[in-house]
Write a protein that holds these residues in place. Structure first.
Motif, PDB file in Angstrom:
ATOM      1  N   ILE A  84      18.948 -34.334  73.187  1.00 40.76           N
ATOM      2  CA  ILE A  84      18.882 -33.265  72.412  1.00 40.76           C
ATOM      3  C   ILE A  84      19.577 -33.998  70.909  1.00 40.76           C
ATOM      4  N   ARG A  85      19.022 -33.704  69.974  1.00 43.96           N
ATOM      5  CA  ARG A  85      19.244 -34.593  68.610  1.00 43.96           C
ATOM      6  C   ARG A  85      19.643 -33.379  67.655  1.00 43.96           C
ATOM      7  N   ALA A  86      20.553 -33.852  66.997  1.00 42.86           N
ATOM      8  CA  ALA A  86      21.381 -32.705  65.949  1.00 42.86           C
ATOM      9  C   ALA A  86      20.336 -32.722  64.830  1.00 42.86           C
ATOM     10  N   GLY A  87      20.304 -31.046  64.588  1.00 43.58           N
ATOM     11  CA  GLY A  87      19.236 -30.678  63.383  1.00 43.58           C
ATOM     12  C   GLY A  87      17.783 -30.824  63.852  1.00 43.58           C
ATOM     13  N   ALA A  88      17.731 -31.011  65.212  1.00 46.68           N
ATOM     14  CA  ALA A  88      15.993 -31.240  65.502  1.00 46.68           C
ATOM     15  C   ALA A  88      15.806 -30.231  66.744  1.00 46.68           C
ATOM     16  N   THR A  89      14.624 -29.996  66.778  1.00 53.40           N
ATOM     17  CA  THR A  89      14.144 -29.338  68.456  1.00 53.40           C
ATOM     18  C   THR A  89      13.563 -30.146  69.126  1.00 53.40           C
ATOM     19  N   THR A  90      13.916 -30.474  70.578  1.00 55.86           N
ATOM     20  CA  THR A  90      13.390 -30.965  71.187  1.00 55.86           C
ATOM     21  C   THR A  90      12.416 -30.200  72.369  1.00 55.86           C
ATOM     22  N   ASN A  91      11.213 -30.679  72.477  1.00 56.74           N
ATOM     23  CA  ASN A  91      10.304 -29.539  73.209  1.00 56.74           C
ATOM     24  C   ASN A  91       9.941 -30.265  74.581  1.00 56.74           C
ATOM     25  N   VAL A  92       9.917 -29.423  75.630  1.00 50.81           N
ATOM     26  CA  VAL A  92       9.610 -29.746  77.194  1.00 50.81           C
ATOM     27  C   VAL A  92       8.257 -28.846  77.458  1.00 50.81           C
ATOM     28  N   ASN A  93       7.414 -29.431  78.055  1.00 49.82           N
ATOM     29  CA  ASN A  93       6.273 -28.521  78.419  1.00 49.82           C
ATOM     30  C   ASN A  93       6.290 -28.731  79.879  1.00 49.82           C
ATOM     31  N   ALA A  94       6.438 -27.872  80.576  1.00 49.22           N
ATOM     32  CA  ALA A  94       6.355 -27.565  82.229  1.00 49.22           C
ATOM     33  C   ALA A  94       5.111 -27.205  82.624  1.00 49.22           C
ATOM     34  N   GLU A  95       4.266 -28.088  83.277  1.00 47.17           N
ATOM     35  CA  GLU A  95       3.036 -27.546  83.827  1.00 47.17           C
ATOM     36  C   GLU A  95       3.053 -27.582  85.286  1.00 47.17           C
ATOM     37  N   PHE A  96       3.201 -26.359  85.861  1.00 44.96           N
ATOM     38  CA  PHE A  96       3.320 -26.080  87.166  1.00 44.96           C
ATOM     39  C   PHE A  96       1.988 -26.435  87.868  1.00 44.96           C
ATOM     40  N   ALA A  97       2.014 -27.073  88.867  1.00 49.18           N
ATOM     41  CA  ALA A  97       0.837 -27.264  89.833  1.00 49.18           C
ATOM     42  C   ALA A  97       0.224 -25.906  90.426  1.00 49.18           C
ATOM     43  N   ALA A  98      -1.024 -25.727  90.528  1.00 53.15           N
ATOM     44  CA  ALA A  98      -1.431 -24.461  90.971  1.00 53.15           C
ATOM     45  C   ALA A  98      -1.462 -24.255  92.384  1.00 53.15           C
ATOM     46  N   VAL A  99      -1.033 -25.271  93.191  1.00 50.19           N
ATOM     47  CA  VAL A  99      -0.815 -24.986  94.599  1.00 50.19           C
ATOM     48  C   VAL A  99       0.474 -24.272  94.650  1.00 50.19           C
ATOM     49  N   VAL A 100       0.767 -23.191  95.532  1.00 50.90           N
ATOM     50  CA  VAL A 100       2.003 -22.701  95.791  1.00 50.90           C
ATOM     51  C   VAL A 100       2.527 -23.304  96.959  1.00 50.90           C
ATOM     52  N   VAL A 101       3.697 -23.642  96.790  1.00 48.99           N
ATOM     53  CA  VAL A 101       4.523 -24.265  97.893  1.00 48.99           C
ATOM     54  C   VAL A 101       5.270 -23.279  98.797  1.00 48.99           C
ATOM     55  N   THR A 102       4.882 -23.178 100.180  1.00 44.45           N
ATOM     56  CA  THR A 102       5.643 -22.066 100.866  1.00 44.45           C
ATOM     57  C   THR A 102       6.967 -22.513 101.234  1.00 44.45           C
ATOM     58  N   PRO A 103       8.157 -21.858 101.179  1.00 50.96           N
ATOM     59  CA  PRO A 103       9.405 -22.203 101.397  1.00 50.96           C
ATOM     60  C   PRO A 103       9.617 -22.180 103.032  1.00 50.96           C
ATOM     61  N   PRO A 104      10.268 -23.089 103.499  1.00 58.02           N
ATOM     62  CA  PRO A 104      10.609 -23.139 104.856  1.00 58.02           C
ATOM     63  C   PRO A 104      11.451 -21.890 105.313  1.00 58.02           C
ATOM     64  N   ALA A 105      11.086 -21.366 106.548  1.00 56.54           N
ATOM     65  CA  ALA A 105      11.830 -19.936 106.960  1.00 56.54           C
ATOM     66  C   ALA A 105      13.126 -20.459 106.965  1.00 56.54           C
ATOM     67  N   PRO A 106      14.288 -19.548 106.362  1.00 48.72           N
ATOM     68  CA  PRO A 106      15.647 -19.847 106.520  1.00 48.72           C
ATOM     69  C   PRO A 106      16.141 -19.940 107.812  1.00 48.72           C
ATOM     70  N   THR A 107      17.257 -20.734 107.771  1.00 47.69           N
ATOM     71  CA  THR A 107      17.943 -21.064 109.118  1.00 47.69           C
ATOM     72  C   THR A 107      19.095 -20.191 109.218  1.00 47.69           C
ATOM     73  N   LYS A 108      19.274 -19.411 110.102  1.00 47.79           N
ATOM     74  CA  LYS A 108      20.693 -18.672 110.345  1.00 47.79           C
ATOM     75  C   LYS A 108      21.771 -19.267 110.975  1.00 47.79           C
ATOM     76  N   LEU A 109      22.924 -19.419 110.153  1.00 50.41           N
ATOM     77  CA  LEU A 109      23.995 -20.053 110.798  1.00 50.41           C
ATOM     78  C   LEU A 109      25.012 -18.972 110.949  1.00 50.41           C
ATOM     79  N   THR A 110      25.987 -19.394 111.707  1.00 53.36           N
ATOM     80  CA  THR A 110      27.072 -18.249 112.215  1.00 53.36           C
ATOM     81  C   THR A 110      28.259 -18.706 111.744  1.00 53.36           C
ATOM     82  N   ILE A 111      29.035 -17.833 110.947  1.00 55.38           N
ATOM     83  CA  ILE A 111      30.413 -18.304 110.520  1.00 55.38           C
ATOM     84  C   ILE A 111      31.268 -17.297 111.338  1.00 55.38           C
TER      85      ILE A 111
END
Length: 339
Positions: free
Chosen positions: A247-274
């Motif tokens: 980040i620079r004073a008086g300027a705009t920093t550009n970021v281009n986020a190109e997400f891949a087309a493949v959808v990532v399946t999240p792992p099944a949540p693990t239940k924990l006991t507290i």
């Protein structure tokens, strides 16, 4: 603490305020899901999902919408921990809102403005809607006959949560509900700052800079301190994109986020006991805003997903306990609330 000042013809109001959107349950927990709903917004963010910035001297409008006839109470938690009661007040006493209508502060036609002042930082606005009128005498009062705004006794978010939980205890749980909104306040003449624009090729992407969630993608974020920071862009169903930006004073920093087309399946949540242990039997336990059960024989077992969880313990005669725990393994938590 904010100071409210009347000026002829404009009735000037000074205030400050707040930051990123989180669950309303982080201030006060309603163990049920009532059919009453309330939505609080600041005028720079109609969606309630962003983190709008105001500068000292800006004029702001806070609005609340309800789906049923209800009394609406507005509070602001300041960066220094002090709490302001915004509504009701002596300049604008009416806080009864008709169903499916919006109450704004200040309302159109009010002969005053709501001007942003210090302290600089992130604040939180809480809207509490109730089907019955609440008695706030336990938590706030007008110190003198000249005061236009009531002084709130609570000195922190946790203190406000405890005070409001006492106020709503006598009324049915399905007759009140809360919501929160956030915004950031910057000085009139801040140090030299820069801007960051993050573009993304998918919807619902969010941006985190240096560990702080900024908001959505395809947005320019201003008033950022110069320096080198890690940035992470996330979108549901896609791998996170991480990089480092300068980040620079008086300027705009550009970021281009190109997400891949493949959808990532999240792992099944693990239940924990507290195991939640407490010396107060029959105390009610809430996890992430939902009632998990009551303490019996000194403990209560709760199953949760791995990760961060908000735990609240409520018992008559005891102070409301509220804290957040990062659960990574089975284990136990001991909670002994004070009277």
């Amino acid at each position: 603490m904010k100071k409210f000042l009347m000026i002829p013809a404009a009735l000037l109001l000074s205030t400050a305020a707040a930051a990123p959107k989180i669950s309303a349950q982080s201030i006060i927990v309603n163990p049920t899901t009532p059919d009453l709903s309330v939505s609080v917004r600041v005028d720079k963010d109609s969606s309630g999902a962003q983190n709008p910035a105001y500068k000292v001297g800006d004029k702001a409008v806070i609005s609340a919408t309800v789906n049923r006839d209800a009394y609406v109470y507005l509070f602001n938690v300041n960066p220094d921990g002090s709490v302001d009661q915004i509504l009701p007040n002596r300049l604008s006493e009416a806080n009864f809102v008709k169903a499916n209508t919006t109450r704004s502060f200040p309302a159109p036609g009010d002969k005053f403005t709501f001007d942003i002042a210090g302290p600089i930082g992130q604040n939180k606005v809480l809207a509490l809607a109730s089907l019955t009128e609440l008695n706030l005498g336990q938590i706030s009062s007008f110190k003198t006959t000249q005061d236009q705004f009531a002084t709130v006794n609570a000195k922190s978010q946790a203190g406000l949560a405890q005070a409001l939980s006492i106020v709503v205890t006598p009324i049915p749980q399905n007759s009140w509900v809360s919501d929160t909104a956030f915004y950031t306040v910057a000085g009139v003449t801040p140090i030299s700052t820069g801007s960051l624009f993050v573009g993304a090729n998918v919807d619902n992407a969010t941006v985190t800079l240096n560990g702080q969630r900024l908001g959505g993608a395809n947005v320019t974020y201003n008033d950022l301190r110069p320096g080198s920071y890690p940035v992470r862009v996330q979108a549901p169903g896609y791998r996170d994109i991480s990089t480092t930006v300068a980040i620079r004073a008086g300027a705009t920093t550009n970021v281009n986020a190109e997400f891949a087309a493949v959808v990532v399946t999240p792992p099944a949540p693990t239940k924990l006991t507290i195991t939640i242990r407490s010396s107060v039997n029959n105390a009610r336990v809430f996890v992430d805003g939902r009632e998990a059960g009551t303490i019996g024989n000194g403990s209560l077992n709760v199953q949760v997903d791995r990760g961060s969880h908000e735990i609240v313990l409520i018992a008559p005669g005891y102070r409301t306990f509220l804290s957040t725990y990062n659960v990574t393994t089975n284990g136990q938590i001991t909670i002994n609330p004070t009277r």
